[in-house]
Design an enzyme around this catalytic site. Structure first.
Site, mmCIF file in Angstrom:
data_model
loop_
_atom_site.group_PDB
_atom_site.id
_atom_site.type_symbol
_atom_site.label_atom_id
_atom_site.label_comp_id
_atom_site.label_asym_id
_atom_site.label_seq_id
_atom_site.Cartn_x
_atom_site.Cartn_y
_atom_site.Cartn_z
ATOM 1 N N ASN A 10 0.872 -1.183 0.000
ATOM 2 C CA ASN A 10 0.000 0.000 0.000
ATOM 3 C C ASN A 10 0.904 1.227 0.000
ATOM 4 O O ASN A 10 1.490 1.561 1.022
ATOM 5 C CB ASN A 10 -0.888 -0.033 1.253
ATOM 6 C CG ASN A 10 -1.677 1.251 1.425
ATOM 7 O OD1 ASN A 10 -1.795 2.049 0.489
ATOM 8 N ND2 ASN A 10 -2.224 1.460 2.613
ATOM 9 N N LYS A 12 0.095 4.237 -0.279
ATOM 10 C CA LYS A 12 -0.589 5.407 0.295
ATOM 11 C C LYS A 12 -0.412 6.618 -0.631
ATOM 12 O O LYS A 12 -0.334 6.445 -1.840
ATOM 13 C CB LYS A 12 -0.072 5.696 1.708
ATOM 14 C CG LYS A 12 -0.051 4.461 2.597
ATOM 15 C CD LYS A 12 0.150 4.813 4.028
ATOM 16 C CE LYS A 12 0.402 3.552 4.827
ATOM 17 N NZ LYS A 12 0.111 3.707 6.226
ATOM 18 N N HIS A 98 -9.510 1.004 4.816
ATOM 19 C CA HIS A 98 -8.238 1.234 5.505
ATOM 20 C C HIS A 98 -8.492 2.192 6.667
ATOM 21 O O HIS A 98 -9.309 3.107 6.551
ATOM 22 C CB HIS A 98 -7.211 1.813 4.526
ATOM 23 C CG HIS A 98 -5.824 1.822 5.096
ATOM 24 N ND1 HIS A 98 -5.414 2.762 6.019
ATOM 25 C CD2 HIS A 98 -4.768 0.991 4.905
ATOM 26 C CE1 HIS A 98 -4.160 2.500 6.363
ATOM 27 N NE2 HIS A 98 -3.740 1.431 5.699
ATOM 28 N N GLU A 100 -6.919 4.611 7.739
ATOM 29 C CA GLU A 100 -6.705 6.034 7.435
ATOM 30 C C GLU A 100 -7.927 6.631 6.745
ATOM 31 O O GLU A 100 -8.252 7.801 6.935
ATOM 32 C CB GLU A 100 -5.421 6.203 6.598
ATOM 33 C CG GLU A 100 -4.188 5.992 7.471
ATOM 34 C CD GLU A 100 -2.957 5.500 6.750
ATOM 35 O OE1 GLU A 100 -2.928 5.515 5.507
ATOM 36 O OE2 GLU A 100 -2.017 5.071 7.452
ATOM 37 N N GLU A 168 -5.271 -4.972 10.600
ATOM 38 C CA GLU A 168 -4.275 -3.916 10.769
ATOM 39 C C GLU A 168 -4.571 -3.137 12.046
ATOM 40 O O GLU A 168 -5.426 -2.227 12.042
ATOM 41 C CB GLU A 168 -4.320 -2.944 9.585
ATOM 42 C CG GLU A 168 -4.020 -3.572 8.246
ATOM 43 C CD GLU A 168 -3.438 -2.561 7.274
ATOM 44 O OE1 GLU A 168 -2.337 -2.788 6.781
ATOM 45 O OE2 GLU A 168 -4.082 -1.515 7.042
ATOM 46 N N GLY A 174 2.547 2.321 10.670
ATOM 47 C CA GLY A 174 3.542 3.383 10.508
ATOM 48 C C GLY A 174 4.250 3.784 11.789
ATOM 49 O O GLY A 174 4.910 4.817 11.829
ATOM 50 N N SER A 214 3.476 -2.055 10.339
ATOM 51 C CA SER A 214 4.921 -2.043 10.591
ATOM 52 C C SER A 214 5.619 -3.356 10.239
ATOM 53 O O SER A 214 6.560 -3.764 10.932
ATOM 54 C CB SER A 214 5.206 -1.646 12.044
ATOM 55 O OG SER A 214 4.779 -0.310 12.267
ATOM 56 N N GLY A 235 2.823 -1.153 4.250
ATOM 57 C CA GLY A 235 2.822 0.270 3.912
ATOM 58 C C GLY A 235 4.232 0.764 3.648
ATOM 59 O O GLY A 235 4.775 0.609 2.560
#
Ligand code: PEP
Length: 254
Positions: A10, A12, A98, A100, A168, A174, A214, A235
Site C-alpha cells: 500500500n 498510500k 483502511h 486512514e 491492521e 507506521g 509495521s 505500507g
C-alpha cells in the site's frame, strides 16, 4: 487448507511519476528474478500512478490494485473514482476500509461494506481492512472491535475468491510497533471464526487474512508465518523494492 500467500504493498499518498514508475519497475524486476515463490504480489499505488505503474509491471506477475473506490459506478461525485474506472485501468484489487480512510474520511463499516459490494460487481477483488485503536486494545476490546467490523464491513456476496481480509491494528500502522505473535494469532483466529459464522466453514478455511502494521523484512518471518496469517499488507516497507521483496523472501516458499 493451503491458501496462497499474498504480499500487497500500500503506497498510500506517495510517489510522483518518475519515482513511482521506477519503484514499480524495480518491484517487477525483483519479482521476475524470484519467480512467484508460491506467492501472489500486488502493489497499490495512488490513483495518479495506476496507468504508469500498470505499464511498468507489464510482463511480471505483480498485480495492480487501488487504495479506495466510490460506491457508485458513475455520476455526480466530484473527485471520486468508481470501481468500474479502476477495472478499466487494469486493476484487479481495491483496498477498502483502511483505517486512514475510516479516520480521515469518517468512513463507517456500512459504507465500507457497500464499497466492497460495488467493487465485486465491477469484477474487482477487495482487501477489507479491520483493526482496533490503541485505546480499544488497552481496554480489552480488540476482539469485539474486529468481530464487529467483520460483521458490518464484509458484504453478503463475499467469497474466498473475491475477498481478502487485512487485520491492521491502527496503533501499529507506521509506528514501528507490532502486536506480539500470540496477539496476532489470537485476532486472526477470531476473524476466521467470525467469517465462519457468517459464511460457513468452507469459505472461512479458504479466505485469506493478511496482517498489516509495521511489517518489515526482519519481523516478517515471525508475524507472517503463523497458521492463520496468509500474507501481509505492507505500507512503509513497500516503498523500497528491496524491503518489499525482502518480506516476500522471508515468507514465500522457494
Ligand atoms: C498500511 O498502511 O496498510 C500499513 C500497514 O502501513 P505500515 O506498513 O507503514 O505500518
Amino acid at each position: 487448507m493451503k491458501r496462497k500467500t499474498l504480499i500487497a504493498g500500500n503506497w498510500k499518498m506517495n510517489g510522483l511519476l518518475e519515482d513511482g514508475t521506477a519503484l514499480a519497475k524495480a518491484v517487477a524486476l525483483e519479482a521476475k528474478k524470484r519467480g512467484s515463490q508460491g506467492c501472489e504480489f500486488l502493489v497499490c499505488p495512488p490513483f495518479t500512478l495506476l496507468t504508469s505503474v500498470k505499464k511498468a509491471l507489464r510482463g511480471s506477475k505483480v498485480g495492480l490494485g487501488a487504495q479506495d473506490c466510490h460506491v457508485a459506478a458513475s455520476g455526480a461525485h466530484t473527485g471520486d473514482i468508481s470501481p468500474q474506472m479502476l477495472k478499466d485501468l487494469g486493476c484487479s484489487y481495491v483496498i477498502v476500509g483502511h483505517s486512514e480512510r475510516r479516520a480521515d474520511h469518517h468512513e463507517t463499516s456500512a459504507l465500507v461494506c457497500q464499497k466492497a459490494e460495488s467493487a465485486h460487481q465491477a469484477g474487482l477483488k477487495v482487501i477489507i481492512c479491520v483493526g482496533e485503536t490503541e485505546s480499544e486494545r488497552d481496554s480489552g476490546k480488540t476482539l469485539a472491535v474486529c468481530q464487529k467490523q467483520i460483521k458490518e464491513s464484509v458484504p453478503q456476496d463475499a467469497t474466498a475468491e473475491n475477498t481478502v481480509i487485512a487485520y491492521e491494528p491502527v496503533w501499529a500502522i507506521g509506528t514501528g510497533k507490532t502486536p506480539t505473535v500470540a496477539d496476532v494469532a489470537e485476532v486472526h483466529g477470531a476473524i476466521r471464526a467470525e467469517i465462519s459464522k457468517k459464511f460457513g466453514k468452507a469459505v472461512a478455511a479458504k479466505m485469506r487474512i493478511l496482517y498489516g502494521g509495521s511489517v518489515k523484512p526482519s519481523n516478517a518471518p515471525q508475524l507472517l508465518s503463523l497458521e492463520d496469517v496468509d500474507g501481509g499488507l505492507v505500507g512503509g516497507a513497500s516503498l523500497k523494492a528491496a524491503d518489499f521483496m525482502g518480506i516476500a523472501d522471508a515468507v514465500c516458499q522457494k
